[in-house]
Design an enzyme around this catalytic site. Structure first.
Site, PDB file in Angstrom:
ATOM      1  N   SER A 144     -15.955  -0.382   0.387  1.00 27.02           N
ATOM      2  CA  SER A 144     -15.090  -1.073   1.343  1.00 27.02           C
ATOM      3  C   SER A 144     -14.601  -0.113   2.413  1.00 27.02           C
ATOM      4  O   SER A 144     -14.614   1.105   2.235  1.00 27.02           O
ATOM      5  CB  SER A 144     -13.876  -1.669   0.611  1.00 27.02           C
ATOM      6  OG  SER A 144     -14.269  -2.649  -0.321  1.00 27.02           O
ATOM      7  N   GLY A 185     -17.570  -5.151   2.947  1.00 29.20           N
ATOM      8  CA  GLY A 185     -16.980  -3.823   3.068  1.00 29.20           C
ATOM      9  C   GLY A 185     -16.829  -3.334   4.488  1.00 29.20           C
ATOM     10  O   GLY A 185     -16.589  -2.154   4.732  1.00 29.20           O
ATOM     11  N   GLU A 245     -20.595 -10.754   2.242  1.00 25.70           N
ATOM     12  CA  GLU A 245     -19.310 -11.115   1.622  1.00 25.70           C
ATOM     13  C   GLU A 245     -18.142 -10.379   2.280  1.00 25.70           C
ATOM     14  O   GLU A 245     -17.520  -9.515   1.663  1.00 25.70           O
ATOM     15  CB  GLU A 245     -19.345 -10.797   0.126  1.00 25.70           C
ATOM     16  CG  GLU A 245     -20.364 -11.610  -0.650  1.00 25.70           C
ATOM     17  CD  GLU A 245     -20.531 -11.130  -2.086  1.00 25.70           C
ATOM     18  OE1 GLU A 245     -19.950 -10.090  -2.445  1.00 25.70           O
ATOM     19  OE2 GLU A 245     -21.261 -11.792  -2.840  1.00 25.70           O
ATOM     20  N   PRO A 246     -17.802 -10.686   3.526  1.00 27.87           N
ATOM     21  CA  PRO A 246     -16.652 -10.040   4.160  1.00 27.87           C
ATOM     22  C   PRO A 246     -15.335 -10.610   3.657  1.00 27.87           C
ATOM     23  O   PRO A 246     -15.222 -11.802   3.377  1.00 27.87           O
ATOM     24  CB  PRO A 246     -16.846 -10.378   5.638  1.00 27.87           C
ATOM     25  CG  PRO A 246     -17.556 -11.703   5.610  1.00 27.87           C
ATOM     26  CD  PRO A 246     -18.467 -11.655   4.412  1.00 27.87           C
ATOM     27  N   GLY A 247     -14.331  -9.765   3.551  1.00 25.14           N
ATOM     28  CA  GLY A 247     -12.993 -10.212   3.178  1.00 25.14           C
ATOM     29  C   GLY A 247     -11.966  -9.565   4.080  1.00 25.14           C
ATOM     30  O   GLY A 247     -11.343 -10.205   4.921  1.00 25.14           O
ATOM     31  N   ARG A 294      -1.304  -0.133  -1.315  1.00 28.68           N
ATOM     32  CA  ARG A 294      -2.456   0.631  -0.825  1.00 28.68           C
ATOM     33  C   ARG A 294      -2.113   2.076  -0.466  1.00 28.68           C
ATOM     34  O   ARG A 294      -2.922   2.977  -0.655  1.00 28.68           O
ATOM     35  CB  ARG A 294      -3.086  -0.063   0.381  1.00 28.68           C
ATOM     36  CG  ARG A 294      -3.749  -1.404   0.050  1.00 28.68           C
ATOM     37  CD  ARG A 294      -4.540  -1.938   1.232  1.00 28.68           C
ATOM     38  NE  ARG A 294      -5.724  -1.137   1.486  1.00 28.68           N
ATOM     39  CZ  ARG A 294      -5.843  -0.281   2.492  1.00 28.68           C
ATOM     40  NH1 ARG A 294      -4.840  -0.096   3.351  1.00 28.68           N
ATOM     41  NH2 ARG A 294      -6.959   0.401   2.651  1.00 28.68           N
ATOM     42  N   TYR A 314      -4.381   4.375  -2.583  1.00 32.40           N
ATOM     43  CA  TYR A 314      -5.509   4.949  -1.856  1.00 32.40           C
ATOM     44  C   TYR A 314      -5.116   6.060  -0.883  1.00 32.40           C
ATOM     45  O   TYR A 314      -5.986   6.626  -0.232  1.00 32.40           O
ATOM     46  CB  TYR A 314      -6.229   3.875  -1.026  1.00 32.40           C
ATOM     47  CG  TYR A 314      -6.699   2.667  -1.764  1.00 32.40           C
ATOM     48  CD1 TYR A 314      -7.434   2.784  -2.938  1.00 32.40           C
ATOM     49  CD2 TYR A 314      -6.434   1.391  -1.289  1.00 32.40           C
ATOM     50  CE1 TYR A 314      -7.882   1.665  -3.609  1.00 32.40           C
ATOM     51  CE2 TYR A 314      -6.885   0.262  -1.949  1.00 32.40           C
ATOM     52  CZ  TYR A 314      -7.604   0.401  -3.118  1.00 32.40           C
ATOM     53  OH  TYR A 314      -8.043  -0.706  -3.779  1.00 32.40           O
ATOM     54  N   CYS A 320      11.941   2.713  -7.531  1.00 34.02           N
ATOM     55  CA  CYS A 320      12.298   3.975  -8.190  1.00 34.02           C
ATOM     56  C   CYS A 320      11.062   4.832  -8.437  1.00 34.02           C
ATOM     57  O   CYS A 320      10.717   5.147  -9.585  1.00 34.02           O
ATOM     58  CB  CYS A 320      13.045   3.694  -9.492  1.00 34.02           C
ATOM     59  SG  CYS A 320      14.651   2.956  -9.212  1.00 34.02           S
ATOM     60  N   GLU A 321      10.365   5.170  -7.376  1.00 37.92           N
ATOM     61  CA  GLU A 321       9.185   6.034  -7.409  1.00 37.92           C
ATOM     62  C   GLU A 321       9.189   6.881  -6.142  1.00 37.92           C
ATOM     63  O   GLU A 321       9.340   6.343  -5.036  1.00 37.92           O
ATOM     64  CB  GLU A 321       7.887   5.210  -7.431  1.00 37.92           C
ATOM     65  CG  GLU A 321       7.703   4.309  -8.630  1.00 37.92           C
ATOM     66  CD  GLU A 321       7.218   5.064  -9.855  1.00 37.92           C
ATOM     67  OE1 GLU A 321       6.768   6.215  -9.702  1.00 37.92           O
ATOM     68  OE2 GLU A 321       7.294   4.495 -10.950  1.00 37.92           O
TER      69      GLU A 321
END
Length: 480
Positions: A234, A270, A312-314, A358, A362, A389-390
């Site tokens: 992707s 992708g 298959e685009p998203g 994300r 990522y 709390c991160e």
């Protein structure tokens, strides 16, 4: 203006921190005379007043235009070869009942990968014959339902699924069309987690094992082999990886033709989009043309006809059409010591990793702008942080905002239409935001905001005294 040494090398300090980059924002996003950002004629301030924040906003016309654009680009590119093209919308990017209907109305098919996604698409009234079912670990119940509902194609991801799908087809007295997902070994240039065709990978079957797998599929009278499927990853900007995967699959495709019909070739999706000003996106028309050239040339070399093509685009369709709105809660300057001492401004908002995972997952980069007003104050380097709390709860790692950003301001983060709501969670018992569509100066709810009651009613301990507890629950604005 001096450059903050904490800024990454790729990030240029803007001349105007109010400007909206047309390559990142929805087509109908701009600043009104009031200074507020408008999307399809609806001010961010009005959306905040009506629905609260955080809030996912989709430019409906942008979604429709991008769906039609990629459909037309690939149809035209393969027309000279006499090949049909089927475009599947990859529902994992973002899915709701209404969006499924948008895709169907645009002439697209829909790809799902769980029973829940299948339920959404069926509820939308989409013809099951126009649905593809993916997944590396489909449950027996999911397979059974897909066969029972007459789903148009099930993508076989492992050898054991051949027998499982065949058994379900026999049980329901059906002949089930299937594709075989192939791990092509093409190393897409993208994040490690987004590359889905490398050898050490959970998806698909190695090319070396494909002939045996297809023979097993063809041994079952209840299965009809449609062809091969490939997905190399992707957020890919160039066509070279897609072309190489196509060439590798075509060689296998030609070999399989000796044993029977192979009507199609699914090249996956992708296609990348711009999240920041340095993302260089290749026009989809060029990608379609170059991919068609690679397929046509490959078929000519092998002496085989060009098969029906599926893609298959998203992200490409919904990503750029989405914007997330937040309200600023606190602004904090942190002195960072190193080779040079500098200040990083932390702007904390009322959402975070529960509505956009994300960045944490990522290391994704995003753009941010003040959405409720214009400011002529010199830009300051900011990091937009969430409320969870991160320490890794970051929405935008690095960008510039006007230096007078303050509590109560609205922030808008563009290109959040894909994989933000889909990956949303209830971490820290935060309800997932509402999703609204805007078009022609109007807005409407696609998915309502989760309330505290929604979260509590799943808790088995929430029974006695429930009515009393409900009186204490804070209810959100419209969109709930």
């Amino acid at each position: 203006m001096s450059v903050n040494p904490l800024a990454p090398g790729w990030l240029a300090q803007p001349v105007d921190a109010n400007a909206l980059d047309a390559g990142i924002w929805p087509a109908q996003a701009d600043r009104a005379a009031s200074g507020a950002i408008e999307i399809a004629g609806v001010p961010a301030t009005a959306l905040h007043a009506a629905y609260g924040t955080p809030l996912y906003v989709f430019d409906e016309q942008a979604v429709l235009d991008r769906a039609a654009g990629i459909r037309d680009a690939f149809t035209a590119a393969f027309a000279s070869a006499g090949a049909e093209v089927a475009v599947y919308y990859a529902g994992k990017a973002f899915l709701s009942v209404e969006v499924a209907r948008w895709m169907a109305d645009a002439g697209l098919r829909i790809d799902v990968c769980t029973g829940g996604e299948l339920a959404v698409v069926l509820t939308a009234g989409v013809d099951p014959a126009r649905i593809g079912f993916h997944g590396n670990n489909k449950s027996l119940d999911e397979i059974d339902r897909a066969v029972e509902e007459r789903v148009g194609a099930i993508v076989i991801d492992s050898l054991v699924e051949i027998e499982r799908v065949a058994a379900a087809a026999e049980r329901h007295g059906r002949t089930q069309p299937v594709r075989l997902r192939i791990n092509s070994g093409v190393h897409a240039s993208t994040h490690e987690y987004l590359a889905t065709a490398r050898e050490d990978q959970k998806f698909g079957i190695p090319i070396a094992d494909a002939a045996e797998a297809v023979a097993r599929i063809r041994s079952h009278a209840q299965l009809r082999f449609l062809g091969l499927h490939s997905h190399i990853g992707s957020q890919i900007f160039e066509s070279a990886g897609f072309g190489e995967a196509a060439r590798r699959l075509l060689a296998l495709h030609a070999e399989l033709l000796e044993g029977g019909d192979v009507p199609e070739l699914n090249l996956g999706g992708g296609f990348g989009i711009a999240y920041t000003s340095v993302d260089r996106v290749t026009p989809i028309e060029r990608i379609a043309r170059e991919l068609a050239d690679a397929v046509v040339a490959g078929c000519a070399e092998l002496g085989i006809p060009v098969p029906r093509i599926a893609i298959e685009p998203g992200r490409y369709i919904v990503g750029p059409a989405g914007v997330t709105l937040y309200e600023v809660g606190t602004v904090k300057d942190v002195v960072v010591s190193g080779e040079e001492t500098a200040v990083r401004r932390y702007v904390s908002v009322d959402g975070g990793m529960s509505d956009n995972l994300r960045t944490a997952l990522y290391g994704a980069d995003y753009t941010v702008r003040i959405a409720n007003r214009r400011s002529d104050t010199d830009p300051a380097l900011v990091r937009v942080a969430g409320k969870h709390c991160e320490s890794g709860d970051i929405v935008v790692r690095d960008d510039y905002l006007p230096g007078d950003v303050q509590p109560g301001d609205l922030l808008a983060v563009p290109a959040t239409g894909a994989y933000c709501w889909s990956l949303a969670s209830n971490y820290n018992y935060v309800g997932r935001p509402a999703v609204v569509a805007v078009r022609d100066g109007r807005s409407r709810v696609l998915i309502r905001r989760e309330t505290e009651h929604d979260l509590l009613r799943r808790d088995a301990g929430y029974s006695s005294g429930a009515e009393e507890a409900e009186l204490r629950i804070h209810h959100q604005p419209d969109g709930t």
